[in-house]
Motif scaffolding. Structure first.
Motif, PDB file in Angstrom:
ATOM      1  N   GLY A 118       0.823  -1.207   0.000  1.00  0.00           N
ATOM      2  CA  GLY A 118       0.000   0.000   0.000  1.00  0.00           C
ATOM      3  C   GLY A 118       0.855   1.254   0.000  1.00  0.00           C
ATOM      4  O   GLY A 118       0.598   2.217  -0.746  1.00  0.00           O
ATOM      5  N   SER A 119       1.904   1.256   0.820  1.00  0.00           N
ATOM      6  CA  SER A 119       2.839   2.381   0.826  1.00  0.00           C
ATOM      7  C   SER A 119       3.526   2.516  -0.523  1.00  0.00           C
ATOM      8  O   SER A 119       3.750   3.628  -1.017  1.00  0.00           O
ATOM      9  CB  SER A 119       3.891   2.190   1.924  1.00  0.00           C
ATOM     10  N   ALA A 120       3.881   1.398  -1.134  1.00  0.00           N
ATOM     11  CA  ALA A 120       4.553   1.441  -2.431  1.00  0.00           C
ATOM     12  C   ALA A 120       3.651   2.054  -3.489  1.00  0.00           C
ATOM     13  O   ALA A 120       4.088   2.901  -4.292  1.00  0.00           O
ATOM     14  CB  ALA A 120       4.985   0.034  -2.834  1.00  0.00           C
ATOM     15  N   ARG A 121       2.380   1.657  -3.503  1.00  0.00           N
ATOM     16  CA  ARG A 121       1.447   2.245  -4.482  1.00  0.00           C
ATOM     17  C   ARG A 121       1.257   3.733  -4.210  1.00  0.00           C
ATOM     18  O   ARG A 121       1.185   4.544  -5.138  1.00  0.00           O
ATOM     19  CB  ARG A 121       0.114   1.504  -4.423  1.00  0.00           C
ATOM     20  N   ALA A 122       1.158   4.094  -2.915  1.00  0.00           N
ATOM     21  CA  ALA A 122       0.957   5.502  -2.576  1.00  0.00           C
ATOM     22  C   ALA A 122       2.181   6.343  -2.956  1.00  0.00           C
ATOM     23  O   ALA A 122       2.047   7.473  -3.440  1.00  0.00           O
ATOM     24  CB  ALA A 122       0.673   5.635  -1.080  1.00  0.00           C
ATOM     25  N   VAL A 123       3.391   5.796  -2.763  1.00  0.00           N
ATOM     26  CA  VAL A 123       4.604   6.514  -3.155  1.00  0.00           C
ATOM     27  C   VAL A 123       4.629   6.728  -4.657  1.00  0.00           C
ATOM     28  O   VAL A 123       4.948   7.821  -5.151  1.00  0.00           O
ATOM     29  CB  VAL A 123       5.850   5.743  -2.683  1.00  0.00           C
ATOM     30  N   LEU A 124       4.275   5.688  -5.409  1.00  0.00           N
ATOM     31  CA  LEU A 124       4.258   5.819  -6.869  1.00  0.00           C
ATOM     32  C   LEU A 124       3.259   6.875  -7.311  1.00  0.00           C
ATOM     33  O   LEU A 124       3.565   7.717  -8.187  1.00  0.00           O
ATOM     34  CB  LEU A 124       3.921   4.460  -7.496  1.00  0.00           C
ATOM     35  N   ALA A 125       2.082   6.882  -6.701  1.00  0.00           N
ATOM     36  CA  ALA A 125       1.079   7.897  -7.059  1.00  0.00           C
ATOM     37  C   ALA A 125       1.545   9.292  -6.685  1.00  0.00           C
ATOM     38  O   ALA A 125       1.347  10.256  -7.446  1.00  0.00           O
ATOM     39  CB  ALA A 125      -0.238   7.559  -6.366  1.00  0.00           C
ATOM     40  N   ALA A 126       2.174   9.432  -5.509  1.00  0.00           N
ATOM     41  CA  ALA A 126       2.646  10.752  -5.080  1.00  0.00           C
ATOM     42  C   ALA A 126       3.762  11.263  -5.989  1.00  0.00           C
ATOM     43  O   ALA A 126       3.806  12.455  -6.335  1.00  0.00           O
ATOM     44  CB  ALA A 126       3.126  10.686  -3.635  1.00  0.00           C
ATOM     45  N   LEU A 127       4.659  10.389  -6.400  1.00  0.00           N
ATOM     46  CA  LEU A 127       5.740  10.809  -7.289  1.00  0.00           C
ATOM     47  C   LEU A 127       5.200  11.198  -8.659  1.00  0.00           C
ATOM     48  O   LEU A 127       5.669  12.171  -9.279  1.00  0.00           O
ATOM     49  CB  LEU A 127       6.782   9.690  -7.424  1.00  0.00           C
ATOM     50  N   TRP A 169      12.183   0.724  -3.169  1.00  0.00           N
ATOM     51  CA  TRP A 169      12.488   0.179  -4.492  1.00  0.00           C
ATOM     52  C   TRP A 169      11.647   0.852  -5.572  1.00  0.00           C
ATOM     53  O   TRP A 169      12.154   1.189  -6.655  1.00  0.00           O
ATOM     54  CB  TRP A 169      12.254  -1.327  -4.492  1.00  0.00           C
ATOM     55  N   VAL A 170      10.381   1.075  -5.278  1.00  0.00           N
ATOM     56  CA  VAL A 170       9.498   1.739  -6.235  1.00  0.00           C
ATOM     57  C   VAL A 170       9.993   3.157  -6.521  1.00  0.00           C
ATOM     58  O   VAL A 170      10.013   3.611  -7.671  1.00  0.00           O
ATOM     59  CB  VAL A 170       8.055   1.757  -5.700  1.00  0.00           C
ATOM     60  N   ALA A 171      10.428   3.861  -5.467  1.00  0.00           N
ATOM     61  CA  ALA A 171      10.919   5.226  -5.657  1.00  0.00           C
ATOM     62  C   ALA A 171      12.201   5.237  -6.493  1.00  0.00           C
ATOM     63  O   ALA A 171      12.379   6.092  -7.375  1.00  0.00           O
ATOM     64  CB  ALA A 171      11.173   5.875  -4.294  1.00  0.00           C
ATOM     65  N   ILE A 172      13.100   4.289  -6.235  1.00  0.00           N
ATOM     66  CA  ILE A 172      14.341   4.221  -7.005  1.00  0.00           C
ATOM     67  C   ILE A 172      14.042   3.943  -8.470  1.00  0.00           C
ATOM     68  O   ILE A 172      14.586   4.591  -9.378  1.00  0.00           O
ATOM     69  CB  ILE A 172      15.272   3.140  -6.411  1.00  0.00           C
ATOM     70  N   ARG A 173      13.172   2.984  -8.720  1.00  0.00           N
ATOM     71  CA  ARG A 173      12.850   2.625 -10.101  1.00  0.00           C
ATOM     72  C   ARG A 173      12.159   3.788 -10.822  1.00  0.00           C
ATOM     73  O   ARG A 173      12.416   4.037 -12.009  1.00  0.00           O
ATOM     74  CB  ARG A 173      11.958   1.388 -10.105  1.00  0.00           C
ATOM     75  N   TRP A 174      11.283   4.504 -10.111  1.00  0.00           N
ATOM     76  CA  TRP A 174      10.603   5.644 -10.743  1.00  0.00           C
ATOM     77  C   TRP A 174      11.620   6.717 -11.111  1.00  0.00           C
ATOM     78  O   TRP A 174      11.579   7.281 -12.217  1.00  0.00           O
ATOM     79  CB  TRP A 174       9.556   6.223  -9.784  1.00  0.00           C
TER      80      TRP A 174
END
Length: 772
Positions: free
Chosen positions: A26-35, A92-97
């Protein structure tokens, strides 16, 4: 400028602080949406800054999570720390984005050089598990939940992805507000090192703001958000960092596993169900239906009768349970209860398989070849590929035929790694032949083994060179003869010809100086086995054989005196040593200088069997060995047994003699089955034990006879019950063996004759007479 409150829309309001839970989908999806919504100019991620140079590897298509940053001290590789990341980890999601959008990305935390220097032992890099308090647990309890995992699923993982919420940063604002309240109430949460880490984070955040301005996103543990938003001065932060120790470190990416992400594995910031979280993150839609389908596939693979109807019913039941429990969506608890009821028939046995294979999972990540590694690790990777023996997360049984070149090379690699304390494989009992041409291994790759490889790098740059240097060093520093003999065996198994001369010199020196017969007896079996391994692996063992024969001759001389005046524990140890020496001498028949060794050992066994001062278990075992080898006749064995079980012998000593003669795995039960004379002697002695002493010897007797197979015990009982019968061995002078009847009981036999005739349909004698 102060960092803006999470969720603020104005890019000039300060850096965007995205507080997360490590490894939360859930945090990973929220980080991706916020970025995606904020489109920052730079991204900062919680982690050691020395790893910045490794971040571009995350964009490599061959990098497959779960992976971890491994930091270890250059001078002490055993001092290490991991920063694991899964596909559903927000970091990891933030790094990949950032890499996909060509946005600068950096780690922002206390350097590994400092954090490792401040630690007394290796531990994981994430910090939630080290906190004195559990922030998620406190928030869950405040909300009325008794399970923190269930609360987190309800408020974060099961948030609707559509609807009224339009601000992608709103969840972070709410979480930051909650953490601020917790920090006000609990301070550092029982972990004072956080103050140092957060001071370093603030300094690096200030440096990034000078370069990129305030349009920066920071992804860190939610616990740290209030500290990063606090107003502090540069001088105050630097004062906290002044004087902290520092060591030289090296960092690299290493493969990780879902199982090591689980909290029960010892990882501090772990989660209970990495496999379930990975499924939630990777399912584009209908996650419950997809999960039940995976469970059904697993159970069907185990030959369980699970159909599509079970899947449909399990999905319905899970949804109903979620509604009854007032949950926003089906969670792991509901899915598990539905699987148990519908697919497992209420049994927790198949459910444990589902938990192990799917809820936790055994996914092993991959790291590209371009990742930094010590030379020893590179050589190991090269050999794993050439031998087609790659690491796997699942335990694996491996059967090797040493007559095949590839299998022999695999065996040498595994033995060399064991010599270097890299226990990738563990020898196991084989299912087939027990000869020296076959080996059985149990393989299990753990990420921590990479730390062991780094530690072993001090011995050399290749597996062969490192194992050779380690063996030579161990031989010089060995303090006992047994250590050197074990090392010699390992060198032959591992194929280390260059180390053997050093080991053999140490072995000869220790053997010449060691006067303890027990030590010599312990060392001899390993040397004899090494002779056989040398034959199988085409290794010269002439020098080894000479040393082994010399030890065997010294044992033959010194063993009888060493077996006198022993207590029960020492006597049992001496009996086991006798077995080991006997097997070893049987293997040394073709060794140089072994002429006459077998005859000398036979004389030693006779002395052990006939001397009253020798411990009873040793006397009994020596008698049995002589009988089995044909060095003593049955009459001689019966005479020795009669002497040991005579009325003048204390019952406890007689019982110990019996244990040595027929106890353990020596096949003594079958000996008594086929030799009724020996069985009669034992039976007569048992029936003659006085009642007041029988209780004292009973535990020893139970231990002796309990080692027999159930069928053997049953046969012995039948023999004692019915006696020897016609044609069976009798006692001396043709009399019945002691303890047995004098023949068949005619009266009892006649009593069953009518029943046998009735079963066979035969007429009675009087009916035959009338018919005639």
């Amino acid at each position: 400028m102060t960092p803006r409150a999470p969720g603020a829309a104005a890019p000039s309001g300060g850096p965007l602080l995205l507080g997360v839970r490590h490894h939360g989908p859930g945090s990973a999806r929220a980080v991706l949406a916020a970025l995606e919504a904020a489109r920052p100019r730079a991204v900062l991620v919680e982690g050691p800054p020395e790893g910045d140079a490794l971040l571009p590897l995350a964009a490599d298509g061959r990098m497959r999570p779960p992976v971890a940053l491994l930091a270890h001290a250059v001078d002490d590789p055993g001092r290490a720390a991991f920063w694991p990341m899964a596909e559903f980890s927000p970091e990891w999601v933030a790094i990949r984005w950032a890499l996909a959008h060509a946005v600068p990305v950096r780690f922002v935390d206390l350097p590994a050089a400092n954090s490792l220097a401040m630690r007394e032992r290796p531990e994981d890099g994430q910090d939630d598990g080290d906190l004195g308090i559990d922030p998620i647990g406190i928030l869950a309890g405040t909300a009325g939940y008794d399970d923190p995992e269930r609360w987190w699923e309800d408020v974060v993982e099961h948030r609707s992805q559509a609807g009224a919420r339009t601000d992608a940063c709103a969840p972070f604002a709410a979480l930051a507000e909650a953490m601020t309240a917790l920090r006000e109430a609990y301070g550092d949460g029982g972990h004072p090192q956080d103050a140092v880490r957060e001071a370093c984070m603030r300094l690096r955040l200030r440096s990034a703001r000078k370069e990129f301005g305030d349009d920066i996103a920071v992804v860190c543990g939610a616990w740290h958000v209030p500290a990063l938003a606090a107003r502090t001065t540069v001088a105050a932060d630097r004062s906290l960092l002044r004087g902290i120790p520092r060591i030289r470190t090296e960092l690299t990416w290493v493969p990780w596993t879902h199982r090591r992400l689980a909290r029960r594995s010892g990882y501090g910031a772990g989660i209970e169900s990495p496999g379930w979280y990975g499924h939630l993150f990777g399912s584009p839609d209908r996650p419950v239906e997809r999960w039940m389908t995976r469970v059904a596939g697993l159970l069907r693979g185990e030959d369980m009768p699970v159909s599509s109807a079970h899947v449909i019913e399990a999905v319905r039941l899970a949804g109903t349970l979620a509604a009854l429990r007032g949950r926003p969506a089906v969670g792991l608890a509901e899915a598990t209860d539905a699987v148990r009821a519908v697919m497992c028939g209420g049994s927790d046995v198949p459910l444990a398989l589902v938990h192990d294979r799917l809820v936790v999972g055994e996914i092993l990540g991959e790291v590209p070849d371009g990742a930094p590694a010590v030379p020893l690790q590179r050589d190991l990777t090269r050999q794993q590929r050439s031998l087609r023996l790659g690491p796997e997360a699942e335990p694996r049984d491996l059967e090797l035929d040493l007559r095949k070149d590839n299998d022999a090379a695999r065996s040498r690699l595994l033995h060399r790694l064991r010599l270097l304390d890299v226990s990738w494989g563990t020898p196991a009992a084989g299912r087939g032949s027990t000869g020296t041409f076959r080996e059985s291994w149990r393989l299990r790759w753990e990420p921590e083994l990479l730390v062991r490889v780094a530690e072993a790098g001090v011995w050399g740059t290749t597996v062969l060179g490192a194992a050779t240097a380690r063996a030579e060093s161990d031989a010089v520093s060995a303090s006992s003869l047994a250590e050197v003999t074990t090392l010699a065996e390992q060198c032959l198994l591992a194929g280390l010809p260059e180390a053997l001369p050093v080991v053999m010199r140490a072995l000869a020196d220790r053997a010449a100086l060691d006067a303890d017969v027990g030590h010599l007896a312990d060392a001899l079996p390993a040397l004899a086995r090494s002779m056989r391994y040398g034959d199988v692996r085409s290794t010269g063992t002439t020098a080894l054989g000479e040393v082994a024969v010399g030890l065997a001759r010294r044992v033959c001389v010194g063993l009888p005196p060493a077996c006198t005046g022993l207590d029960a524990e020492s006597a049992d140890l001496a009996r086991r040593r006798l077995d080991g020496v006997h097997g070893a001498i049987g293997l040394l028949g073709d060794a140089v200088g072994a002429d006459g060794l077998t005859e000398r050992w036979t004389g030693t066994l006779r002395r052990l069997a006939s001397r009253d001062t020798v411990a009873p278990p040793v006397r009994g075992r020596a008698t049995r060995v002589l009988l089995d080898e044909g060095r003593a006749t049955e009459e001689e064995a019966a005479r020795l047994m009669a002497l040991a079980l005579s009325p003048g012998a204390p019952p406890a000593e007689a019982a110990a003699w019996i244990e040595g003669f027929v106890g353990g795995a020596s096949g003594g039960g079958m000996l008594l089955v086929h030799d009724t004379r020996l069985l009669g002697l034992v039976d007569a002695w048992l029936t003659g034990i006085p009642a007041e002493t029988f209780t004292g010897v009973l535990p020893l007797l139970r231990r002796t006879f309990a080692s027999y197979e159930p069928g053997v015990r049953r046969t012995l009982g039948e023999l004692v019950r019915r006696g020897p019968g016609p044609g069976r061995a009798a006692g001396e002078g043709g009399t019945p063996a002691p303890g047995f009847g004098e023949g068949l009981d005619e009266e009892r036999a006649d009593a069953v004759t009518p029943v046998v005739r009735l079963l066979l349909g035969l007429p009675a004698p009087e009916e035959r007479a009338v018919a005639g």
